[in-house]
Each structure stands twice: as structure tokens, then as C-alpha cells.
Design a protein around this motif. Structure first.
Motif, PDB file in Angstrom:
ATOM      1  N   UNK A  39       0.847  -1.184  -0.089  1.00 48.97           N
ATOM      2  CA  UNK A  39       0.015   0.015   0.064  1.00 48.97           C
ATOM      3  C   UNK A  39       0.912   1.160   0.025  1.00 48.97           C
ATOM      4  N   UNK A  40       2.045   1.290   0.520  1.00 48.44           N
ATOM      5  CA  UNK A  40       2.843   2.142   0.814  1.00 48.44           C
ATOM      6  C   UNK A  40       3.570   2.551  -0.664  1.00 48.44           C
ATOM      7  N   UNK A  41       3.931   1.610  -1.217  1.00 44.56           N
ATOM      8  CA  UNK A  41       4.381   1.672  -2.742  1.00 44.56           C
ATOM      9  C   UNK A  41       3.204   2.656  -3.479  1.00 44.56           C
ATOM     10  N   UNK A  84       6.938   0.977 -26.543  1.00 39.73           N
ATOM     11  CA  UNK A  84       6.557   0.106 -25.489  1.00 39.73           C
ATOM     12  C   UNK A  84       5.125  -0.071 -25.321  1.00 39.73           C
ATOM     13  N   UNK A  85       4.405  -0.962 -25.378  1.00 37.53           N
ATOM     14  CA  UNK A  85       2.937  -0.996 -25.206  1.00 37.53           C
ATOM     15  C   UNK A  85       2.451  -2.281 -24.319  1.00 37.53           C
ATOM     16  N   UNK A  86       1.228  -1.898 -23.695  1.00 46.21           N
ATOM     17  CA  UNK A  86       0.716  -3.029 -22.939  1.00 46.21           C
ATOM     18  C   UNK A  86      -0.769  -3.076 -23.052  1.00 46.21           C
ATOM     19  N   UNK A  87      -1.579  -4.050 -22.754  1.00 47.34           N
ATOM     20  CA  UNK A  87      -3.093  -4.212 -22.341  1.00 47.34           C
ATOM     21  C   UNK A  87      -3.266  -4.423 -20.811  1.00 47.34           C
ATOM     22  N   UNK A  88      -4.006  -3.629 -20.218  1.00 48.43           N
ATOM     23  CA  UNK A  88      -4.363  -4.037 -18.925  1.00 48.43           C
ATOM     24  C   UNK A  88      -5.308  -5.107 -18.786  1.00 48.43           C
ATOM     25  N   UNK A  89      -5.083  -6.145 -18.421  1.00 43.61           N
ATOM     26  CA  UNK A  89      -6.189  -7.536 -18.504  1.00 43.61           C
ATOM     27  C   UNK A  89      -6.838  -7.589 -17.077  1.00 43.61           C
ATOM     28  N   UNK A  90      -5.801  -7.689 -16.036  1.00 40.57           N
ATOM     29  CA  UNK A  90      -6.414  -8.128 -14.912  1.00 40.57           C
ATOM     30  C   UNK A  90      -5.559  -7.074 -13.941  1.00 40.57           C
ATOM     31  N   UNK A  91      -6.494  -6.697 -12.906  1.00 39.33           N
ATOM     32  CA  UNK A  91      -5.633  -5.712 -11.845  1.00 39.33           C
ATOM     33  C   UNK A  91      -4.752  -6.356 -10.967  1.00 39.33           C
ATOM     34  N   UNK A  92      -3.941  -5.725 -10.564  1.00 41.81           N
ATOM     35  CA  UNK A  92      -2.843  -6.213  -9.311  1.00 41.81           C
ATOM     36  C   UNK A  92      -3.449  -5.739  -8.065  1.00 41.81           C
ATOM     37  N   UNK A  93      -4.041  -6.782  -7.217  1.00 41.59           N
ATOM     38  CA  UNK A  93      -4.837  -6.731  -6.112  1.00 41.59           C
ATOM     39  C   UNK A  93      -3.905  -6.423  -5.008  1.00 41.59           C
ATOM     40  N   UNK A  94      -3.844  -5.460  -4.208  1.00 47.08           N
ATOM     41  CA  UNK A  94      -2.849  -5.208  -2.931  1.00 47.08           C
ATOM     42  C   UNK A  94      -3.491  -5.121  -1.840  1.00 47.08           C
ATOM     43  N   UNK A  95      -3.297  -6.248  -0.983  1.00 42.94           N
ATOM     44  CA  UNK A  95      -3.952  -6.272   0.350  1.00 42.94           C
ATOM     45  C   UNK A  95      -3.036  -5.610   1.196  1.00 42.94           C
ATOM     46  N   UNK A  96      -3.804  -5.128   2.151  1.00 43.54           N
ATOM     47  CA  UNK A  96      -3.366  -4.207   3.338  1.00 43.54           C
ATOM     48  C   UNK A  96      -2.658  -5.193   4.519  1.00 43.54           C
ATOM     49  N   UNK A  97      -1.486  -5.735   4.097  1.00 45.81           N
ATOM     50  CA  UNK A  97      -0.757  -6.706   5.155  1.00 45.81           C
ATOM     51  C   UNK A  97       0.727  -6.297   5.151  1.00 45.81           C
ATOM     52  N   UNK A  98       1.560  -7.155   5.427  1.00 49.37           N
ATOM     53  CA  UNK A  98       3.000  -6.876   5.479  1.00 49.37           C
ATOM     54  C   UNK A  98       3.470  -7.236   4.103  1.00 49.37           C
ATOM     55  N   UNK A  99       3.180  -8.123   3.451  1.00 47.30           N
ATOM     56  CA  UNK A  99       3.732  -8.536   2.165  1.00 47.30           C
ATOM     57  C   UNK A  99       3.164  -7.917   0.893  1.00 47.30           C
ATOM     58  N   UNK A 100       1.775  -7.480   0.891  1.00 51.58           N
ATOM     59  CA  UNK A 100       1.395  -6.730  -0.340  1.00 51.58           C
ATOM     60  C   UNK A 100       1.104  -7.914  -1.442  1.00 51.58           C
ATOM     61  N   UNK A 101       1.617  -7.479  -2.869  1.00 52.38           N
ATOM     62  CA  UNK A 101       1.465  -8.215  -3.735  1.00 52.38           C
ATOM     63  C   UNK A 101       2.787  -8.141  -4.433  1.00 52.38           C
ATOM     64  N   UNK A 102       2.862  -9.297  -5.425  1.00 50.98           N
ATOM     65  CA  UNK A 102       4.238  -9.327  -6.051  1.00 50.98           C
ATOM     66  C   UNK A 102       3.954  -9.392  -7.613  1.00 50.98           C
TER      67      UNK A 102
END
Lengths: 151, 144
Positions: free
Chosen positions: B25-27, B84-102
Motif C-alpha cells: 500500500x505504501x508503494x 512500448x505498449x501493454x494491455x491492462x487485462x487484470x488488476x494487481x490486487x494489493x492487500x493491506x498486510x506486510x507482504x502486499x502483492x508481487x
């Protein structure tokens, strides 16, 4: 409600130049955790042949998307910001953005489509420096989701 | 532009060193400030859930910024990236804990485009929690 396809080809006037600052580039590089010295060390950037520190490839989006706000916020077009999601993003670079650049953006509506109730709009943002030379073009696809029963 | 990888040294299928990028979340708060994108779906759990998201999600542009690091670290000079191009297919879900997402990113040379311009197409794969979060993620890279 479907967007009016007659807006395709419409170009919005360029906004006042955005001045790219070294510390803004540093802040952005730190926010993405990128320690490449070309972003923060003027000498390292010069060793690579750049006049000053350069910006990470996606940095310019903050500038182009702000300008695309003219399209997003155009009351005649009537795009619903609350249902809008970012579909695709692409950049085509002539050269990297560097500190000291004064960049202006010209936004053009490239396409408007309707698919399964969703409105899809393609906005091209051409970025030029103070000398009028092309720096980068940003291609932004926005999707306005259909209004559903529960929504 | 001074890429440290030579066009002659790569072939179709050459893999770039893969990297993983943690997101907390801080990121996201920090990225919001640096990028000027203050959409509350990226920092306000209550708001995110009200608009139908499972939780706070990362900025698509944040994921896009991380993915290209695999290419810019490989090439040395970030100016080697011509497209450089991308398509946003799925969101990166970021939980409110120590690890977050990768965000896990791999990439390989998909085509040698132009022997004169010494450009290659690099195809990127970005996943988070086992799901592909970017589609059509491609860069054109000018090599030495």
C-alpha cells in the motif's frame, strides 16, 4: 449512451509547456524503485550520450494524460469518468524525455467504438519539445463500461 | 543511445533476466504522489470495494513501469526502448498486510526486426497471484 463518432479526428489545442525537472524525475524513479543511474546521476546520463538525466519510459504519461483530460472532460463528448478504465497504453519514442525539456502535448481523438455496450475511445498525445521536435507519442485506450442493472 | 547488449548476440528466444517487483500500500501511495494519479481505487479500500473491486488495486501505469525495467536493466540505457505498449487485462490486487502483492515479469526476444536499425521485439509476461496482469505487452528495443 454511445459516444458521438463525429468526434473522431478532433484535435485539442496544446496546453502550456510542462517543464521537466531533475527532482521530479528522481521522485518518479524512486516511486517505481528503479535505481538506474541514468535517471538520477547527470554524469551517468551524459556518459550514455544524453544532455541531462532522462526520465523512465512511462514518466511522460503523467503529462499526456493530464492533457487528455481535455477529451475526458469535454462536456460535448460526455464521457463518464466514473465508469472509465484504462484499456491499453503504448508509447512510441523519438528520444527519451530529459530534465530541462519543456514539453507540449497535442491530443487527438483517433477512434471511437462501441463494443458490447462499452464505449472505447483512442486518444493520441503527440509530445513536442520547445524547438517543435517530436519527442514521444502516447496512445491511450480508455474503456467506458456499460451501465449495468446493478450499477 | 548506448545499449550494452549487441544485436548480433541475441536471437529469437533469447530470455532476458526475469525480475519480481513487490507492491505494498505504501508503494501505491508513493506512486500516486509521484505520478499525480490520485484515483482512490489505488489507496482507499472502502472506495475500491464500493465500485466492485476485490480490494485496493495497483495503478496500471505502475505495473507498466515495473515491467519495462526488465528491458531497461538488460539494455543498460533506457533510451534503447523505441516503443512500448501493454494491455491492462487484470488488476494487481494489493492487500493491506506486510507482504502486499508481487508482480513477476519475464521477457524474451520474439523477433529480430531490422538488421540496419538493430531493433528487436521483446515480448513481456507480467503476472501477479498467478494471473496475467498485462496482455500484448511488447517493446521494440534498439540494440548496439
Amino acid at each position: 449512451m454511445a459516444l458521438d463518432p463525429s468526434f473522431v479526428g478532433r484535435t485539442y489545442p496544446p496546453t502550456d509547456p510542462y517543464e521537466v525537472g531533475r527532482e521530479k524525475i528522481r521522485e518518479f524513479a524512486e516511486a517505481i524503485g528503479d535505481t538506474n543511474p541514468a535517471y538520477t546521476d547527470t554524469e551517468a546520463a551524459k556518459a550514455l550520450g544524453h544532455p541531462d538525466v532522462i526520465a523512465p519510459p512511462t514518466f511522460v504519461f503523467a503529462i499526456t494524460f493530464k492533457d487528455a483530460g481535455q477529451v475526458v472532460g469535454d462536456p460535448q463528448l460526455g464521457l463518464d469518468y466514473n465508469r472509465m478504465v484504462h484499456g491499453d497504453q503504448k508509447f512510441a519514442y523519438t528520444r527519451p524525455v530529459h530534465a530541462g525539456d519543456r514539453l507540449s502535448v497535442t491530443s487527438t481523438i483517433e477512434a471511437i467504438k462501441s463494443m458490447a455496450g462499452n464505449d472505447i475511445i483512442d486518444i493520441r498525445g503527440d509530445v513536442h519539445d520547445e524547438a517543435g521536435e517530436h519527442v514521444v507519442t502516447a496512445f491511450t485506450k480508455l474503456v467506458v463500461r456499460a451501465v449495468t442493472e446493478e450499477g | 543511445m548506448t545499449a550494452k547488449i549487441s544485436y548480433d548476440d541475441v536471437e529469437v528466444g533469447t530470455e532476458l533476466p526475469a525480475q519480481s517487483f513487490p507492491v505494498s500500500r505504501a508503494t501505491l501511495v508513493r506512486y500516486a504522489g509521484a505520478s499525480g494519479d490520485f484515483n482512490p481505487i489505488h489507496w482507499n479500500e472502502k472506495f475500491a470495494k464500493e465500485v466492485g473491486l476485490p480490494d485496493v488495486i495497483a495503478h496500471g501505469m505502475f505495473t507498466m513501469a515495473e515491467a519495462i525495467r526488465v528491458v531497461t536493466d538488460w539494455a543498460g540505457d533506457p533510451a534503447a526502448v523505441a516503443e512500448y505498449g501493454v494491455r491492462f487485462t487484470k488488476p494487481v490486487v494489493v492487500p493491506n498486510d506486510e507482504t502486499g502483492a508481487l508482480i513477476e515479469v519475464s521477457a524474451k526476444v520474439a523477433a529480430k526486426l531490422d538488421d540496419e536499425a538493430r531493433t528487436v521485439r521483446v515480448d513481456l509476461t507480467a503476472t501477479s497471484a498467478g494471473q496475467k496482469v498485462l496482455g500484448m505487452s511488447r517493446a521494440v528495443v534498439r540494440l548496439a
